[in-house]
Design a protein around this motif. Structure first.
Motif, PDB file in Angstrom:
ATOM      1  N   LEU A 129      30.903 128.828  31.024  1.00  0.00           N
ATOM      2  CA  LEU A 129      30.505 127.664  31.836  1.00  0.00           C
ATOM      3  C   LEU A 129      29.083 127.828  32.369  1.00  0.00           C
ATOM      4  O   LEU A 129      28.810 127.612  33.545  1.00  0.00           O
ATOM      5  CB  LEU A 129      31.484 127.445  32.995  1.00  0.00           C
ATOM      6  N   VAL A 132      38.180 127.148  26.636  1.00  0.00           N
ATOM      7  CA  VAL A 132      37.332 126.303  27.486  1.00  0.00           C
ATOM      8  C   VAL A 132      37.654 124.835  27.251  1.00  0.00           C
ATOM      9  O   VAL A 132      37.769 124.041  28.193  1.00  0.00           O
ATOM     10  CB  VAL A 132      35.834 126.589  27.217  1.00  0.00           C
ATOM     11  N   CYS A 140      38.577 128.828  33.876  1.00  0.00           N
ATOM     12  CA  CYS A 140      37.711 127.666  33.643  1.00  0.00           C
ATOM     13  C   CYS A 140      38.268 126.436  34.355  1.00  0.00           C
ATOM     14  O   CYS A 140      37.514 125.652  34.947  1.00  0.00           O
ATOM     15  CB  CYS A 140      37.583 127.393  32.148  1.00  0.00           C
ATOM     16  N   ARG A 147      36.622 124.321  37.722  1.00  0.00           N
ATOM     17  CA  ARG A 147      36.351 122.875  37.728  1.00  0.00           C
ATOM     18  C   ARG A 147      37.118 122.142  38.813  1.00  0.00           C
ATOM     19  O   ARG A 147      36.582 121.205  39.429  1.00  0.00           O
ATOM     20  CB  ARG A 147      36.707 122.279  36.352  1.00  0.00           C
ATOM     21  N   ARG A 172      29.008 124.259  28.978  1.00  0.00           N
ATOM     22  CA  ARG A 172      27.946 124.800  29.836  1.00  0.00           C
ATOM     23  C   ARG A 172      28.064 124.373  31.295  1.00  0.00           C
ATOM     24  O   ARG A 172      27.670 125.123  32.189  1.00  0.00           O
ATOM     25  CB  ARG A 172      26.567 124.370  29.300  1.00  0.00           C
ATOM     26  N   ASP A 173      28.600 123.184  31.522  1.00  0.00           N
ATOM     27  CA  ASP A 173      28.633 122.647  32.890  1.00  0.00           C
ATOM     28  C   ASP A 173      30.037 122.545  33.474  1.00  0.00           C
ATOM     29  O   ASP A 173      30.198 122.119  34.612  1.00  0.00           O
ATOM     30  CB  ASP A 173      27.981 121.262  32.928  1.00  0.00           C
ATOM     31  N   GLY A 174      31.048 122.876  32.676  1.00  0.00           N
ATOM     32  CA  GLY A 174      32.419 122.791  33.172  1.00  0.00           C
ATOM     33  C   GLY A 174      32.926 121.375  33.299  1.00  0.00           C
ATOM     34  O   GLY A 174      33.814 121.101  34.107  1.00  0.00           O
TER      35      GLY A 174
END
Length: 252
Positions: free
Chosen positions: A12, A32, A59, A63, A243-245
């Motif tokens: 992430l 992910v 993950c 979030r 990459r950003d969740g």
């Protein structure tokens, strides 16, 4: 296993640091994507069957704040890594070292809003065993898919959701083994590139659900029909997940 046998990998976009074996089973994008497809809300409970080093659960926890995360892992080494990774990343994840077909009494007494799973993909009747025992246990099917699905159905609360990721060619096996308690099936194919067949599927099912089966258009992981340049070429939506969740909505 010594520290030299492990790597600490960023997930992430660096929000998570995950210890994994240098050799053997190593988590990639699949857990992910699985976590991104779970429509969980703060305060809900989540059980991961076969949690490995904890990547999918962590993950999801990164979030969605305030989740009650529980994992089951049969391999002691990976269960230990999951606990270590949860502590290192400041996320609560209760890990039970157990066979999902013979869950401990304390888990049998509980129900969960969500069950998630990334079951082994490969039937050993169609391939050879991996030389690493941990990788073989993670990737080669020893416990039938029907047992994974039954364990999920039993642990789900009424109207709770199962979300799993699996090799696309195993979709018929999943549908054939689906317990009657799970309905409202929804399948999202994942294809590497335009013009290529799906190689993974995300599947959702609801305990007690009665909605019609839904097969969604595939999502592409990479831009273009072929790899054209050095570096990653994930689509914007997949890059945001990895990459950003970001979430990867899978309609029910």
């Amino acid at each position: 296993m010594t520290a030299a046998d492990l790597t600490c990998d960023a997930f992430l976009g660096g929000r998570l640091s995950i210890w994994q074996p240098r050799k053997g089973y190593r988590a990639g994008v699949d857990p992910v994507l699985l976590a991104a497809a779970v429509d969980a809300r703060p305060g809900q409970s989540v059980l991961e069957l076969g949690c490995g080093a904890g990547v999918a659960s962590l993950c999801l926890g990164a979030r969605v704040p305030g989740l009650q995360l529980t994992g089951v892992e049969i391999q002691p080494f990976y269960a230990g890594l999951a606990r270590r990774n949860a502590q290192q990343n400041g996320l609560g994840l209760a890990v039970h070292e157990a066979d999902l077909a013979r869950l401990p009494t304390e888990l049998k007494a509980r129900s969960f809003d969500h069950v998630i799973a990334n079951p082994p993909y490969f039937l050993r009747s169609r391939g050879t065993e991996a030389p690493d025992a941990g990788r073989e246990r993670a990737m080669g099917e020893a416990t039938p898919l029907s047992d994974w699905l039954m364990a999920a159905a039993r642990r789900l609360a009424p109207k709770g959701w199962l979300t799993l990721i699996q090799d696309a060619e195993r979709l018929p096996d999943l549908l054939a083994a689906m317990p009657g308690a799970l309905g409202s099936l929804s399948v999202l194919p994942l294809a590497a590139r335009e013009g290529r067949p799906a190689h993974r599927i995300l599947l959702k099912a609801r305990k007690g659900g009665r909605a019609a089966f839904r097969l969604h258009p595939p999502i592409l992981l990479h831009e273009g029909r072929a790899h054209q340049r050095d570096g990653e070429d994930y689509t914007a939506a997949i890059s945001a997940v990895l990459r950003d969740g970001a979430a990867l909505p899978l309609p029910g």
